[in-house]
Structures are given as structure tokens and as C-alpha cells.
Design a protein around this motif. Sequence first.
Motif, PDB file in Angstrom:
ATOM      1  N   ASP A   1       0.826  -1.215   0.000  1.00 50.01           N
ATOM      2  CA  ASP A   1       0.000   0.000   0.000  1.00 50.01           C
ATOM      3  C   ASP A   1       0.862   1.268   0.000  1.00 50.01           C
ATOM      4  O   ASP A   1       0.964   1.961   0.987  1.00 50.01           O
ATOM      5  N   PRO A   2       1.481   1.594  -1.145  1.00 50.41           N
ATOM      6  CA  PRO A   2       2.225   2.847  -1.237  1.00 50.41           C
ATOM      7  C   PRO A   2       1.256   4.025  -1.372  1.00 50.41           C
ATOM      8  O   PRO A   2       0.149   3.979  -0.835  1.00 50.41           O
ATOM      9  N   ALA A   3       1.634   5.082  -2.093  1.00 52.22           N
ATOM     10  CA  ALA A   3       0.754   6.233  -2.280  1.00 52.22           C
ATOM     11  C   ALA A   3      -0.559   5.794  -2.918  1.00 52.22           C
ATOM     12  O   ALA A   3      -0.576   4.890  -3.766  1.00 52.22           O
ATOM     13  N   PRO A   4      -1.677   6.415  -2.538  1.00 46.18           N
ATOM     14  CA  PRO A   4      -2.990   5.951  -3.025  1.00 46.18           C
ATOM     15  C   PRO A   4      -3.138   5.903  -4.539  1.00 46.18           C
ATOM     16  O   PRO A   4      -3.903   5.086  -5.044  1.00 46.18           O
ATOM     17  N   GLY A   5      -2.429   6.716  -5.294  1.00 45.42           N
ATOM     18  CA  GLY A   5      -2.571   6.709  -6.746  1.00 45.42           C
ATOM     19  C   GLY A   5      -1.662   5.739  -7.465  1.00 45.42           C
ATOM     20  O   GLY A   5      -1.671   5.668  -8.703  1.00 45.42           O
ATOM     21  N   ALA A   6      -0.870   4.968  -6.732  1.00 44.94           N
ATOM     22  CA  ALA A   6       0.120   4.080  -7.350  1.00 44.94           C
ATOM     23  C   ALA A   6      -0.550   2.944  -8.119  1.00 44.94           C
ATOM     24  O   ALA A   6      -1.604   2.444  -7.733  1.00 44.94           O
ATOM     25  N   LYS A   7       0.086   2.536  -9.217  1.00 45.34           N
ATOM     26  CA  LYS A   7      -0.397   1.446 -10.058  1.00 45.34           C
ATOM     27  C   LYS A   7       0.547   0.248  -9.953  1.00 45.34           C
ATOM     28  O   LYS A   7       1.726   0.392  -9.613  1.00 45.34           O
ATOM     29  N   ILE A   8       0.035  -0.926 -10.266  1.00 48.80           N
ATOM     30  CA  ILE A   8       0.785  -2.168 -10.079  1.00 48.80           C
ATOM     31  C   ILE A   8       2.107  -2.157 -10.846  1.00 48.80           C
ATOM     32  O   ILE A   8       3.148  -2.558 -10.318  1.00 48.80           O
TER      33      ILE A   8
ATOM     34  N   ASP B   1     -11.423   4.671   9.168  1.00 50.27           N
ATOM     35  CA  ASP B   1     -11.116   5.354   7.915  1.00 50.27           C
ATOM     36  C   ASP B   1     -10.550   6.751   8.168  1.00 50.27           C
ATOM     37  O   ASP B   1      -9.609   7.186   7.482  1.00 50.27           O
ATOM     38  N   THR B   2     -11.093   7.442   9.150  1.00 50.26           N
ATOM     39  CA  THR B   2     -10.627   8.806   9.455  1.00 50.26           C
ATOM     40  C   THR B   2      -9.211   8.797  10.001  1.00 50.26           C
ATOM     41  O   THR B   2      -8.351   9.553   9.533  1.00 50.26           O
ATOM     42  N   LEU B   3      -8.946   7.942  10.989  1.00 51.91           N
ATOM     43  CA  LEU B   3      -7.620   7.908  11.613  1.00 51.91           C
ATOM     44  C   LEU B   3      -6.553   7.478  10.619  1.00 51.91           C
ATOM     45  O   LEU B   3      -5.470   8.081  10.546  1.00 51.91           O
ATOM     46  N   TRP B   4      -6.850   6.435   9.827  1.00 51.53           N
ATOM     47  CA  TRP B   4      -5.810   5.956   8.909  1.00 51.53           C
ATOM     48  C   TRP B   4      -5.638   6.893   7.720  1.00 51.53           C
ATOM     49  O   TRP B   4      -4.543   6.984   7.155  1.00 51.53           O
TER      50      TRP B   4
ATOM     51  N   ARG C   1      -2.805   9.206   8.295  1.00 58.45           N
ATOM     52  CA  ARG C   1      -1.474   8.665   7.974  1.00 58.45           C
ATOM     53  C   ARG C   1      -1.253   8.582   6.472  1.00 58.45           C
ATOM     54  O   ARG C   1      -0.198   8.976   5.965  1.00 58.45           O
ATOM     55  N   LYS C   2      -2.233   8.121   5.735  1.00 59.15           N
ATOM     56  CA  LYS C   2      -2.047   7.905   4.311  1.00 59.15           C
ATOM     57  C   LYS C   2      -1.975   9.208   3.500  1.00 59.15           C
ATOM     58  O   LYS C   2      -1.447   9.226   2.395  1.00 59.15           O
ATOM     59  N   CYS C   3      -2.485  10.304   4.047  1.00 58.42           N
ATOM     60  CA  CYS C   3      -2.454  11.561   3.303  1.00 58.42           C
ATOM     61  C   CYS C   3      -1.167  12.341   3.543  1.00 58.42           C
ATOM     62  O   CYS C   3      -0.998  13.430   2.986  1.00 58.42           O
TER      63      CYS C   3
END
Length: 485
Positions: free
Chosen positions: A152-159, A337-340, A343-345
Amino acid sequence: MPTQKSTLPLSEAPKPTYNHTPENIEDLCQNLAEQLFTNDTTICFSKSKTRHSFAQPHESPAAVFRPRTTEEVSAIAKACHERNIAITSYGGGTSLGGALAATRGGICIDFQEMNKIIQVHEDDLDIVVQPNVGWVELNQYLDEKNLFFPPDPAPGAKIGGMIAMGCSGTNAYRYGTMKDWVLSLTLVLADGTIVKTRNRPRKSSAGYDLTNLIIGSEGTLALVTEAVLKLTALPKNLHVGLAVFETMAEGVSVAIAIMKSGTVLEAIELMDAAGTHSVNTSKLVPALTLLEKPTLFLKFSNPSPQTVTEQIALVRSICDQHHSLSFEASGEKERIDTLWAARKCLGNSFMSMKKDETDVFIHTDACVPLSNLARLVAESEALIAGTGWFCCNMAHAGDGNTHTAIVAPLADKAAVEELLSKIQRLALELEGTITGEHGVGLKLRDLLVEEVGKEGVDVMRGIKGALDPKGLLNPDKIIRLESDV
């Protein structure tokens, strides 16, 4: 006859010869006229530079092709090979370190049209996908099947990009990195040859491990056009925790204490006060305001609800022993979802700290043995203190991977890079690596020599020369092809 060597030193490497004249590029485009392509200069440059990855205006492809099949990728590569035209590739555009920059010009292969899930084998726990399937979208598809793809890298990452960079993310402590989740690849080599690295079994001793040779090669050895990925069961009874501390050292101590206890969590992430400030400033998570102190983000999961309760109780006790200012754990989906999301943003939140649009974002990606993590974090904090730039330290505390990120004026770029090089050299002193998950790209090539030695880099150059003798695929990344480029 000259003696054949096992390595290829830079001094003996053949000088690449590219033909990027307008006439040659135009001939290529006419030859491939049936394929989707554009030579719009704005679009071309957008495939070379992003908010997180710097490129000079001249480091732009002359045309962008959008193939739909492995065969079309092969046709492009073959035509470029015949004409000595360099190829860079583009997926989600989330990679860092200049990995996208078209340093020699040439053309870009944009995989945006190759975004299909080809086949899922639920009983075998694997899935076949094209390279521009995003990991977020993949997990949304798998959710109803009770399956999960962990990296799970950056949310926009592709395989495809995740394979090229050998990425990981917040789940790596529990599940490992990208190389642990790829079974097989379909590749197009520099001359257009199509190769399948292996079939779908969970293990194989059949010859050289071509799959893992390509993972982390940053598009310099081959173009990935299809991947068979391993899957696992969706985590059950998921909870997310937040623990706040006065110092980063206390957060590091808690992370190590958790791991030494034998309790295995889903994720252990540490963010400093500057990181929490950037999240608050960005307002990317409007439902949450973090206390602007060093903060541990924790994930708990187990098929047994009682085990999760026991895990949370143990971690709360450890946090109390290390003087946590607050502790929270929740199993409510909305709160999870809010807490994580906070971190992911984090990577995107740094952009809100720019004072000017021209400000640069530069980072480190050091990783050390866990026993040396506290020293790496402490000395990194000391190095960046008082610079006047926006500086942030965060760590994948479960596996010793840390990122020092700086947002600074463009005029200070060289000074920032010099400071961050000190942190990366500190990681080497601590028996670590200069990059745990983001890759070498352009800026870390010389530090790579310090990590693996000249002989190690010369071996890599020999492999590059064997698979891509003309130096056409993503030239200048990982290793130098010429001493002055």
C-alpha cells in the motif's frame, strides 16, 4: 582479444547513441500511426515531472504512446530499438526521486489504457492484472470476495510502477514488500522480445529468478505488461489505534517494545510533530484534528475478537510505560477510515506547506536494522533542526524505514540535497540502506556506490548491458551510463 570480465565498469561501458532528431521521432510516429499517441508538449512534460518528482524542462519525451496490449508495447519497443530511441514509462505518477524524468528525451509509454483485471483465481489466492490497475481499486474489487492485496504505497500508485520501484508502504512490517506478492510477470524487453518469467505456483526453483530481477529495476531492464499477484484473506476485526508522545524517541521505544513482546500488529507507523501539523494544515482529513506531537498510528487485526482486545490492552500498557500523552483504539469503520486517512495523506499534505508554487519537495528513504532506528531518528532530527525549511520525520517503525522530508525554496535545492545526503550516509554507517522502498532514481546513484561498492554497481551495469545493450530503457536511472550524465 580483451579479457572478458564478470563486471562492466563505467570506464569500459559503450557510450549510448540515441537518435532523437525530429525526423526520426516523426518517422516512428508515422510507423506506429495505428496506435494511440500524442506529441502535445504539455502532456509530454506532465509524464516526466510531478509534484513529488523533479525534472528539468528539457527532460521531456517528444511523444507519448498509450498501448492497450502486450503486443502493442512490443511493437513500440521494437520500433524504438531499430531507431535508437529511448523509452521512459508512466503509470500512476507517484514515484519519487526523478524516476520519471526523460533525461535523454525520446518517447514515453503511458500505460493508462492497460488497466484491466484479467482473471482472479480465488481458490489459488492469486490474480492476473495489467500494469495500470491501481492497488486501491484492486482492493475495492477484492473486498467483496473477502480477499486482500497488502502492498500500500501512495494511493494513486499502479501495479506496474509498484513492481518497477519495489515498493512497500505501511503494511510492509506485517506482510512484506512488493517482491513478496508477485508470482509472475509478462515483460517486453528493450528490443521488443516478449518474456513470461514463470507460471503461477507459489514456489519454483526453475532457473534464474527473472521475476525478482525485474522488481525494483525502475523500468531500466524491461517493461511490465502483465502481472500475477498473490492475495491473502481480508484482515478481520480491524482496529486502528493512535498514541501520542512528547518525543519521537518515546514512539520508537514503544514500537520496539511491541515487536519484542511477540505481538504482531498489522502496522506500526510513527509521525513527528511537523507531520501532524502538515496534516492539520492541509485539511485533507476534515473530520480530524491531530494533537501536534509525535504520534504512533497502529493497526490491529485477528480472526479472534478476544485476541484483538488483548493486543490493544498490551499496547496500551506499553504506551503507558513510555509516558504516552493519549491513547485511542477504535473498531468503528468510520473512525478507522478517518484515523488511517491521516497517515495515508501525509505525502500529499506536505504540498500544503509550500510557500511558493516553485518550492521543491525532497526526501530521504533510509532503512536501518531496528536496533539502530532510535539513533537514525534522533540524529536526523538534529541535522534538520534550525534550517528554516519545513522538515518532517516519519517512520515505518515496524521495519526501520524512515523518511525525512523537506519543503524548501527552489534556490535552496542543492543545500537540501546535501543535508539529506548526510542522513543517508548515517543510515549506511548504521548498517542500513539509502532506499528502503522508493528506489535509486537519479539522485542516489553515487550513494549506491557507497552502499554496494563499485564492484556491485559494475555487476548491475553488466546486467543492464546484457538486457538493454543500447541503454534505451529509462536511461540514467540506478546506474550511470556515462560519467558526466
